[in-house]
Design a protein around this motif. Sequence first.
Motif, PDB file in Angstrom:
ATOM      1  N   TRP A  87       0.890  -1.137   0.139  1.00 43.49           N
ATOM      2  CA  TRP A  87       0.045   0.035  -0.075  1.00 43.49           C
ATOM      3  C   TRP A  87       0.871   1.274   0.116  1.00 43.49           C
ATOM      4  O   TRP A  87       2.055   1.205   0.498  1.00 43.49           O
ATOM      5  N   SER A  88       0.273   2.465  -0.659  1.00 39.91           N
ATOM      6  CA  SER A  88       1.247   3.481  -0.543  1.00 39.91           C
ATOM      7  C   SER A  88       1.579   3.948   0.903  1.00 39.91           C
ATOM      8  O   SER A  88       0.910   3.761   1.738  1.00 39.91           O
ATOM      9  N   GLY A  89       2.850   4.661   0.890  1.00 35.75           N
ATOM     10  CA  GLY A  89       3.315   4.924   2.334  1.00 35.75           C
ATOM     11  C   GLY A  89       4.093   3.770   3.158  1.00 35.75           C
ATOM     12  O   GLY A  89       4.340   4.196   4.084  1.00 35.75           O
ATOM     13  N   THR A  90       4.312   2.617   2.419  1.00 35.17           N
ATOM     14  CA  THR A  90       4.838   1.660   3.374  1.00 35.17           C
ATOM     15  C   THR A  90       6.458   1.510   3.159  1.00 35.17           C
ATOM     16  O   THR A  90       7.120   1.171   4.008  1.00 35.17           O
ATOM     17  N   GLY A  91       6.869   2.233   2.164  1.00 33.59           N
ATOM     18  CA  GLY A  91       8.224   2.422   1.941  1.00 33.59           C
ATOM     19  C   GLY A  91       9.005   1.417   0.885  1.00 33.59           C
ATOM     20  O   GLY A  91       9.994   1.220   0.920  1.00 33.59           O
ATOM     21  N   LYS A  92       8.357   1.262  -0.264  1.00 35.93           N
ATOM     22  CA  LYS A  92       8.780   0.497  -1.369  1.00 35.93           C
ATOM     23  C   LYS A  92      10.141   1.231  -1.972  1.00 35.93           C
ATOM     24  O   LYS A  92      10.980   0.382  -1.940  1.00 35.93           O
ATOM     25  N   THR A  93      10.035   2.630  -2.435  1.00 33.96           N
ATOM     26  CA  THR A  93      11.232   3.116  -2.757  1.00 33.96           C
ATOM     27  C   THR A  93      12.310   3.104  -1.978  1.00 33.96           C
ATOM     28  O   THR A  93      13.639   2.983  -2.326  1.00 33.96           O
ATOM     29  N   THR A  94      11.970   3.317  -0.715  1.00 33.58           N
ATOM     30  CA  THR A  94      13.200   3.462   0.327  1.00 33.58           C
ATOM     31  C   THR A  94      13.903   2.002   0.718  1.00 33.58           C
ATOM     32  O   THR A  94      15.100   1.936   0.652  1.00 33.58           O
ATOM     33  N   LEU A  95      13.150   0.998   0.744  1.00 26.81           N
ATOM     34  CA  LEU A  95      13.702  -0.374   0.657  1.00 26.81           C
ATOM     35  C   LEU A  95      14.457  -0.575  -0.478  1.00 26.81           C
ATOM     36  O   LEU A  95      15.588  -0.958  -0.508  1.00 26.81           O
ATOM     37  N   LEU A  96      13.916  -0.415  -1.753  1.00 29.18           N
ATOM     38  CA  LEU A  96      14.608  -0.374  -2.872  1.00 29.18           C
ATOM     39  C   LEU A  96      16.074   0.288  -3.027  1.00 29.18           C
ATOM     40  O   LEU A  96      17.175  -0.081  -3.423  1.00 29.18           O
ATOM     41  N   GLU A  97      15.921   1.631  -2.706  1.00 27.83           N
ATOM     42  CA  GLU A  97      16.987   2.380  -2.677  1.00 27.83           C
ATOM     43  C   GLU A  97      18.406   2.218  -1.816  1.00 27.83           C
ATOM     44  O   GLU A  97      19.490   2.076  -1.987  1.00 27.83           O
ATOM     45  N   ARG A  98      17.759   1.245  -0.484  1.00 28.59           N
ATOM     46  CA  ARG A  98      18.887   0.599   0.380  1.00 28.59           C
ATOM     47  C   ARG A  98      19.120  -0.840  -0.084  1.00 28.59           C
ATOM     48  O   ARG A  98      20.282  -1.315   0.291  1.00 28.59           O
ATOM     49  N   LEU A  99      18.334  -1.669  -0.980  1.00 28.50           N
ATOM     50  CA  LEU A  99      18.651  -2.900  -1.374  1.00 28.50           C
ATOM     51  C   LEU A  99      19.678  -2.804  -2.529  1.00 28.50           C
ATOM     52  O   LEU A  99      20.478  -3.830  -2.873  1.00 28.50           O
ATOM     53  N   ILE A 100      19.232  -2.159  -3.576  1.00 26.33           N
ATOM     54  CA  ILE A 100      20.006  -2.160  -4.880  1.00 26.33           C
ATOM     55  C   ILE A 100      21.559  -2.057  -4.513  1.00 26.33           C
ATOM     56  O   ILE A 100      22.038  -2.719  -5.530  1.00 26.33           O
ATOM     57  N   PRO A 101      22.130  -1.149  -3.877  1.00 28.62           N
ATOM     58  CA  PRO A 101      23.640  -1.247  -3.689  1.00 28.62           C
ATOM     59  C   PRO A 101      24.184  -2.471  -3.314  1.00 28.62           C
ATOM     60  O   PRO A 101      25.065  -3.114  -3.730  1.00 28.62           O
ATOM     61  N   ARG A 102      23.195  -3.182  -2.337  1.00 30.31           N
ATOM     62  CA  ARG A 102      23.775  -4.717  -1.944  1.00 30.31           C
ATOM     63  C   ARG A 102      23.673  -5.647  -3.407  1.00 30.31           C
ATOM     64  O   ARG A 102      24.721  -6.490  -3.236  1.00 30.31           O
ATOM     65  N   LEU A 103      22.517  -5.327  -4.049  1.00 28.99           N
ATOM     66  CA  LEU A 103      22.537  -6.501  -5.150  1.00 28.99           C
ATOM     67  C   LEU A 103      23.712  -6.035  -6.109  1.00 28.99           C
ATOM     68  O   LEU A 103      24.228  -6.910  -6.858  1.00 28.99           O
ATOM     69  N   VAL A 104      23.892  -4.738  -6.407  1.00 34.01           N
ATOM     70  CA  VAL A 104      24.826  -4.577  -7.401  1.00 34.01           C
ATOM     71  C   VAL A 104      26.032  -4.979  -6.836  1.00 34.01           C
ATOM     72  O   VAL A 104      27.199  -5.485  -7.809  1.00 34.01           O
ATOM     73  N   ALA A 105      26.592  -4.815  -5.648  1.00 33.38           N
ATOM     74  CA  ALA A 105      27.891  -5.194  -5.000  1.00 33.38           C
ATOM     75  C   ALA A 105      28.096  -6.824  -5.392  1.00 33.38           C
ATOM     76  O   ALA A 105      28.991  -7.361  -5.123  1.00 33.38           O
TER      77      ALA A 105
END
Length: 189
Positions: A12-30
Amino acid sequence: MSPLPLLGFVAWSGTGKTTLLERLIPRLVARGLRLGVLKHTHHAFDMDQPGKDSHRLRQAGATQVMAASDRRHALIRETPEGEPPFEVLLARFDWDRLDLLLVEGFKHHHFPKIELYRAAIGRPLLFPDDPDIVALVSDVPQTTTLPRFPFEDLEAIADFICAQLPPHAPPQAPSPHRHSARQQAARPP
């Protein structure tokens, strides 16, 4: 549907999807993954800025404007006929340069998804009614057979994502300090 794996993040809106992806993406790229992101957004978004040349050209009547440099390019296209079909959006990606496409939103389409849930939002869980949800990220314990992760456990979420990928070699060498995503997925738990 797509030539490479898709993994959605729905909530649902406001749950933090973008924030989680922003923190997760660098770990996946690494871990050696080349990632794309398709983000569903609401009607009136505009990534162009008033006063910039591309914006001025759109305001003049161009329905497609591409801005290009030696580092990146972007196509801005007006869609007065409405949102393009999901498959058309997927086709716009350069799949030869991706290992995984992360999809934020598009919860009514069928592909594997991770649901994010925050009790404070006060909305029901989606997974009981969506068989495409493969895991849950939640701030409260849940009774479910799905794998469940707290929002803070980014390494465990990254491990889960990497374990979902096909077992073939990544297209470029991973960092010498990290195992590639596929090496991680191949290791026993």
